[in-house]
Scaffold this motif. Structure first.
Motif, PDB file in Angstrom:
ATOM      1  N   ILE A 153       0.853  -1.184   0.000  1.00 32.92           N
ATOM      2  CA  ILE A 153       0.000   0.000   0.000  1.00 32.92           C
ATOM      3  C   ILE A 153       0.890   1.235   0.000  1.00 32.92           C
ATOM      4  O   ILE A 153       1.820   1.346   0.804  1.00 32.92           O
ATOM      5  CB  ILE A 153      -0.932  -0.018   1.224  1.00 32.92           C
ATOM      6  CG1 ILE A 153      -1.925  -1.162   1.049  1.00 32.92           C
ATOM      7  CG2 ILE A 153      -1.646   1.313   1.397  1.00 32.92           C
ATOM      8  CD1 ILE A 153      -2.752  -1.445   2.255  1.00 32.92           C
ATOM      9  N   VAL A 154       0.597   2.146  -0.917  1.00 34.74           N
ATOM     10  CA  VAL A 154       1.396   3.366  -1.020  1.00 34.74           C
ATOM     11  C   VAL A 154       0.663   4.490  -0.295  1.00 34.74           C
ATOM     12  O   VAL A 154      -0.406   4.915  -0.729  1.00 34.74           O
ATOM     13  CB  VAL A 154       1.608   3.767  -2.493  1.00 34.74           C
ATOM     14  CG1 VAL A 154       2.501   5.003  -2.578  1.00 34.74           C
ATOM     15  CG2 VAL A 154       2.179   2.616  -3.292  1.00 34.74           C
ATOM     16  N   LYS A 225      11.770   2.882  -4.191  1.00 35.05           N
ATOM     17  CA  LYS A 225      11.526   1.780  -5.132  1.00 35.05           C
ATOM     18  C   LYS A 225      10.303   2.148  -5.960  1.00 35.05           C
ATOM     19  O   LYS A 225       9.376   2.752  -5.433  1.00 35.05           O
ATOM     20  CB  LYS A 225      11.259   0.456  -4.400  1.00 35.05           C
ATOM     21  CG  LYS A 225      12.521  -0.204  -3.895  1.00 35.05           C
ATOM     22  CD  LYS A 225      12.261  -1.538  -3.217  1.00 35.05           C
ATOM     23  CE  LYS A 225      13.573  -2.024  -2.596  1.00 35.05           C
ATOM     24  NZ  LYS A 225      13.392  -3.209  -1.768  1.00 35.05           N
ATOM     25  N   THR A 226      10.285   1.756  -7.220  1.00 36.87           N
ATOM     26  CA  THR A 226       9.123   2.087  -8.052  1.00 36.87           C
ATOM     27  C   THR A 226       8.008   1.077  -7.808  1.00 36.87           C
ATOM     28  O   THR A 226       8.227  -0.001  -7.241  1.00 36.87           O
ATOM     29  CB  THR A 226       9.480   2.040  -9.553  1.00 36.87           C
ATOM     30  OG1 THR A 226       9.935   0.717  -9.851  1.00 36.87           O
ATOM     31  CG2 THR A 226      10.568   3.041  -9.897  1.00 36.87           C
ATOM     32  N   VAL A 227       6.821   1.420  -8.279  1.00 40.95           N
ATOM     33  CA  VAL A 227       5.687   0.511  -8.178  1.00 40.95           C
ATOM     34  C   VAL A 227       6.029  -0.814  -8.873  1.00 40.95           C
ATOM     35  O   VAL A 227       5.762  -1.899  -8.347  1.00 40.95           O
ATOM     36  CB  VAL A 227       4.429   1.171  -8.799  1.00 40.95           C
ATOM     37  CG1 VAL A 227       3.334   0.145  -9.034  1.00 40.95           C
ATOM     38  CG2 VAL A 227       3.931   2.296  -7.900  1.00 40.95           C
ATOM     39  N   ASN A 404      -1.000  14.057  -6.092  1.00 41.97           N
ATOM     40  CA  ASN A 404       0.453  13.964  -6.040  1.00 41.97           C
ATOM     41  C   ASN A 404       0.975  13.290  -7.320  1.00 41.97           C
ATOM     42  O   ASN A 404       0.587  12.173  -7.635  1.00 41.97           O
ATOM     43  CB  ASN A 404       0.819  13.127  -4.806  1.00 41.97           C
ATOM     44  CG  ASN A 404       2.285  13.148  -4.528  1.00 41.97           C
ATOM     45  OD1 ASN A 404       3.095  13.005  -5.441  1.00 41.97           O
ATOM     46  ND2 ASN A 404       2.640  13.340  -3.277  1.00 41.97           N
ATOM     47  N   PRO A 405       1.852  13.965  -8.069  1.00 39.64           N
ATOM     48  CA  PRO A 405       2.250  13.436  -9.387  1.00 39.64           C
ATOM     49  C   PRO A 405       3.299  12.326  -9.358  1.00 39.64           C
ATOM     50  O   PRO A 405       3.600  11.745 -10.390  1.00 39.64           O
ATOM     51  CB  PRO A 405       2.827  14.679 -10.092  1.00 39.64           C
ATOM     52  CG  PRO A 405       3.287  15.564  -8.987  1.00 39.64           C
ATOM     53  CD  PRO A 405       2.419  15.283  -7.788  1.00 39.64           C
ATOM     54  N   LEU A 406       3.836  12.014  -8.187  1.00 39.52           N
ATOM     55  CA  LEU A 406       4.993  11.119  -8.137  1.00 39.52           C
ATOM     56  C   LEU A 406       4.708   9.715  -8.686  1.00 39.52           C
ATOM     57  O   LEU A 406       5.479   9.183  -9.488  1.00 39.52           O
ATOM     58  CB  LEU A 406       5.483  11.023  -6.691  1.00 39.52           C
ATOM     59  CG  LEU A 406       6.940  10.712  -6.523  1.00 39.52           C
ATOM     60  CD1 LEU A 406       7.793  11.827  -7.105  1.00 39.52           C
ATOM     61  CD2 LEU A 406       7.273  10.543  -5.056  1.00 39.52           C
ATOM     62  N   ILE A 407       3.612   9.112  -8.268  1.00 39.60           N
ATOM     63  CA  ILE A 407       3.303   7.754  -8.741  1.00 39.60           C
ATOM     64  C   ILE A 407       2.912   7.782 -10.224  1.00 39.60           C
ATOM     65  O   ILE A 407       3.461   7.006 -11.019  1.00 39.60           O
ATOM     66  CB  ILE A 407       2.197   7.105  -7.874  1.00 39.60           C
ATOM     67  CG1 ILE A 407       2.650   7.002  -6.421  1.00 39.60           C
ATOM     68  CG2 ILE A 407       1.786   5.740  -8.427  1.00 39.60           C
ATOM     69  CD1 ILE A 407       3.804   6.077  -6.165  1.00 39.60           C
ATOM     70  N   PRO A 408       1.989   8.681 -10.641  1.00 41.23           N
ATOM     71  CA  PRO A 408       1.705   8.759 -12.073  1.00 41.23           C
ATOM     72  C   PRO A 408       2.968   8.942 -12.920  1.00 41.23           C
ATOM     73  O   PRO A 408       3.111   8.309 -13.976  1.00 41.23           O
ATOM     74  CB  PRO A 408       0.793   9.990 -12.186  1.00 41.23           C
ATOM     75  CG  PRO A 408       0.093  10.051 -10.866  1.00 41.23           C
ATOM     76  CD  PRO A 408       1.085   9.547  -9.860  1.00 41.23           C
TER      77      PRO A 408
END
Ligand SMILES: Cc1cc2nc3c(=O)[nH]c(=O)nc-3n(C[C@H](O)[C@H](O)[C@H](O)COP(=O)(O)OP(=O)(O)OC[C@H]3O[C@@H](n4cnc5c(N)ncnc54)[C@H](O)[C@@H]3O)c2cc1C
Ligand SMILES: Cc1cc2nc3c(=O)[nH]c(=O)nc-3n(C[C@H](O)[C@H](O)[C@H](O)COP(=O)(O)OP(=O)(O)OC[C@H]3O[C@@H](n4cnc5c(N)ncnc54)[C@H](O)[C@@H]3O)c2cc1C
Ligand code: SF4
Ligand code: FES
Lengths: 471, 277
Positions: A153-154, A225-227, A404-408
């Motif tokens: 979960i992020v 770490k990335t998704v 929040n733009p980080l995950i997209p």
């Protein structure tokens, strides 16, 4: 007197007030303003409930709490059953009871809303949650046997914590990754102590930990770490990374010293405990005349924080009229009691600084209300030539946040909306990628705690199905 | 908690600081920074990464003791634990085959320019590294930098090593050596980055600077790190920290960076803690 018809007890329809700290005391501290119902008042308030056959209040609650049911239990004095009923659908009643905009939700649809005043559903919910905590007997739900499936979960905001709670109970192995050094999301860094004590948020986080949820703070998914990297270890991911990107007005002077986003201002005070500087090391300014631009909960929280930091005068600069203020009605009332001055129908057009680049004045325009706009509210129109200037030594911009733009940005293949949010199927909260779900403010933009939790519930159910190969 | 592996003063007031943080070490790239909190009451302060060891899971930064938080870091000993060490944050420095690159480092930037020079060298560039310090005793990591550079040049203000003078001498030094860089990258104190950008602008030497505004979260949430680049507002922690030095509004940047001095720096001067300066 058996032959006498028993006199029908007359209902006392007046809504019970909740005790609060006096305004002149509370502006000098950061302690909670609303003090909660005493048991007697709670029972009186619950007794006003008509126990409708076809209640409408549940329909107003985004997670569909059995409201009539829990209120009945209060009347019967069975608080343990009452809180159990709430917790069937809402894992965070101490928080929702305090911060839900009830007048827009359950209390709006309560039939008494049209007669006297709606049942104070939020206050009763809060009463029960506080009762349970005071009893110290937090019940742990029955846990399903382990499934061996791993979920990441992020974000440890209300959306993420809800998913964690639901999935751990269903037997999955759950890990939360949180970017900041504390969990709770906006509940920790945004909403101030005087409205939602941090001890309550911490209690809820400790509770999901006690169920076996693993939490890594200081872990920025997409950076640490990335998704996709996490998907090598986990079977499914829920993204609840919130609306962390503050907007500015894009008017001249916004980068002057003394101009803050509400997120900065509130984070300095809440998360970093700047009001206790220098014991806590993050400084916060204590200006004399503060202008807060905006009219939502974020603006109210900023204005009331400025009052508590000792400002002589705090103005709320809002471009529409008082009726349109999007903040919870109770908080507008609290702010006014604390001396916050509402400058309605006012639009800042320029911030003016001194030779050292500190903000000194705001230039504003007067507005008038025109035809209703897309949001159904009357559109504010500037009155030409009505420019005027007011002196301020701090300006807080509380005009909104985007997802929040980080995950997209770091997750290829995710469908993103024009506004920057993750696109999901509203029935499942699933994104365009089959093993990624999302909910809360990262999907909706700045919304509410309960809608973030509602999304979390939907996502957890859909993720469970997927993990158990039931689809 | 994150374990401190090493913390030692390498030159007066500058400390080499190595922390066990395997997940961070795994993803670091040159130009990234981390955010550290020295204890549970501490500020979140950003530090650029200067080196790392992915196998050992360690990350090294160089910090200068300036105020309260860095003073707390300076008291840490190997084996101590710190509550926050989060990263890598920010965009990495763009590494490509540019041709001839001049890497400029001063202060803590002598450390953080090292992985950049190393990556540029690996990418096949001709790498000149120029270090600036007040005096020769403030230089460090020259041997490390020599291994990843075609040549290391030095400027000291007192002339105790290399060219005597100020960072403004860069064009003169380069022209005398017959080098015209295709790209200049500067890491270090704000003033140095600004001066280099000013002297390279008339020469049209593209100059990338690694900006160091005040930060809190480092994830784009608070906006305190905003700066004007080419007339547009950018958030250094997510849009940077690398920007085109010729596009930055330096005057605004410097004043924003000083905005908490009345709270943080001035009290130290008034206290007996002279050693901070
Ligand atoms: C000042 C303020 C007052 C408010 N008042 C109210 C109110 O009274 N009533 C109400 O209903 N709503 C209110 N809201 C809105 C409400 O708080 C939000 O809608 C809600 O918190 C959204 O929950 P969320 O879980 O989607 O996101 P958030 O609460 O924003 O949590 C997201 C979490 O994810 C973390 N995160 C982000 N990116 C990453 C990443 N890449 N890796 C790891 N972690 C990450 C963040 O640090 C954060 O902890 C308020 C908001 C603010 C700012
Ligand atoms: C991306 C980035 C990379 C950096 N890399 C390094 C590095 O590798 N080594 C190094 O020594 N320094 C680095 N800095 C600067 C370092 O963060 C500050 O020196 C440090 O925060 C000062 O903290 P202090 O409490 O000791 O000093 P303070 O007494 O708090 O302040 C002294 C001065 O430091 C600056 N400062 C204060 N708080 C912050 C903050 N939260 N964020 C940024 N600057 C602040 C202000 O200009 C202030 O005037 C970097 C800054 C940024 C933004
Ligand atoms: S969760 Fe919110 S909407 Fe639902 S009953 Fe409670 S206060 Fe009302
Ligand atoms: S440090 Fe908060 S947005 Fe950059």
């Amino acid at each position: 007197m058996a032959d006498e018809k028993p006199e029908k007890k007359k209902l006392d329809l007046s809504r019970r007030a909740m005790p609060k700290q006096n305004p002149w005391e509370r502006i000098k501290n950061f302690d909670e303003v609303a003090l909660g119902y005493l048991t007697r008042t709670a029972v009186e308030e619950a007794s006003r409930c008509l126990q409708c056959k076809k209640p409408l209040c549940n329909q107003g609650c985004p997670v569909g709490i059995d409201i009539g049911g829990f209120i009945k239990c209060i009347v019967d004095g069975d608080y343990a059953s009452a809180i159990r009923k709430i917790k069937e659908t809402n894992a965070l009643p101490a928080i929702c009871g305090r911060v839900c905009p009830q007048e827009e939700q359950c209390e709006k649809t309560c039939v008494l809303a049209k007669k006297e005043a709606p049942i104070a559903i939020g206050r009763l919910e809060r009463f029960l949650a506080d009762w349970e905590a005071a009893e110290g007997k937090i019940e742990v739900p029955p846990m399903a046997p382990k499934t061996g499936k791993k979920v990441a979960i992020v974000g440890a905001g209300p959306a993420g914590v809800t998913v964690a709670n639901d999935l751990i109970i269903l037997g999955h192995d759950v890990t939360i990754f949180e970017a900041l050094h504390e969990c709770g999301g906006v509940l920790i860094y945004g909403i101030p102590e005087f409205r939602l004590p941090k001890a309550i948020v911490n209690r809820e986080v400790e509770y999901v930990k006690s169920l076996g949820v693993k939490i890594y703070t200081d872990f920025v998914v997409g950076k640490t770490k990335t998704v996709d990297r996490l998907l090598e270890e986990f079977d499914a991911i829920f993204v609840g990374s919130g609306a962390g990107l503050p907007w500015f007005m894009e008017i001249p002077g916004e980068n002057l010293n003394g101009v803050y986003s509400a997120n900065e201002y509130l984070t300095r005070v809440n998360l970093m405990k700047g009001f206790r500087f220098p014991e806590f090391k993050t400084p916060v300014k204590r200006p004399c005349r503060v202008a807060v631009v905006g009219g939502g909960n974020v603006a109210m929280d900023s204005a009331r924080t400025a009052v508590r930091l000792g400002a002589d005068e705090v103005h709320l600069v809002y471009r529409r009229s008082k009726a349109e203020l999007p903040a919870r009605a109770e908080e507008v009332e609290n702010a006014e009691e604390e001396g916050v001055i509402l400058d309605i129908l006012t639009l800042p057009v320029r911030l003016i600084g001194d030779e050292n680049r500190w903000v000194r004045e705001i230039e504003c325009l007067k507005m008038e209300l025109g035809e209703p706009d897309a949001s159904g509210r009357r559109k504010p129109i500037p009155i030409e030539g009505s420019n005027f200037r007011v002196a301020f030594d701090a300006v807080v911009m509380a005009i909104g946040n985007s997802p929040n733009p980080l995950i997209p940005m770091t997750t290829p293949g995710l469908e993103i909306s024009k506004k920057g949010g993750i696109v999901t199927n509203p029935e499942t909260a699933r994104s365009s990628r089959p093993n990624i779900w999302a909910g809360g403010d990262i999907v909706r933009g700045a919304a509410t705690v309960i809608s973030a939790m509602g999304d979390g519930k939907i996502a957890a159910a859909s993720m469970h199905k997927y993990l158990m190969n039931q689809e | 908690m994150y374990k401190v592996i090493e913390r030692r003063m390498i030159v007066p007031n500058l400390h080499e600081f190595t922390v066990q943080a395997p997940a961070v070490a795994e993803s670091i790239k040159p130009g990234n920074f981390i955010i550290v909190r020295p204890d549970q009451y501490g500020e979140r302060i950003p530090l650029s990464v200067a080196d790392w060891d992915r196998d050992a899971g360690t990350v090294t930064t160089i910090f200068m003791q300036v105020g309260g938080s860095t003073a707390m870091l300076a008291r840490l000993k190997p084996g101590d634990a710190i509550p926050t060490f989060v990263g890598p944050l920010g965009k990495e420095t763009a590494i490509d085959t540019f041709g001839t690159v001049l890497c400029v480092g001063g202060c803590y930037g002598i450390g953080s320019i090292y992985p950049i020079a190393r990556a540029l060298k690996q990418a096949g560039n001709k790498v000149y590294t120029l270090l600036e310090a007040r005096s020769s005793f403030l230089l460090y990591w020259e041997d490390k930098l020599a291994k990843v550079s075609d040549q290391v040049l030095v400027i000291t203000r007192d002339g105790t090593k290399g060219r005597k003078g100020h960072i403004d001498k860069i064009p003169e030094i380069m022209q005398r050596a017959g080098i015209t860089p295709d790209l200049v990258i500067v890491n270090g104190c704000t003033f140095q980055m600004m001066r280099v950008s000013m002297v390279t602008k008339p020469l049209a030497w593209k100059t990338i600077v690694n900006m160091n505004p005040i930060m809190i979260d480092g994830t784009g949430m608070c906006g305190v790190c905003r700066l004007s680049v080419g007339g547009k507002t950018k958030f250094a922690c997510v849009d940077g920290p690398d920007f085109d030095g010729h596009e930055i509004d330096w005057e605004e940047f410097l004043s924003r960076r000083k905005s908490y001095n009345p709270e943080e720096v001035d009290p130290l001067r008034r206290s007996s803690c002279r050693s901070h300066f």
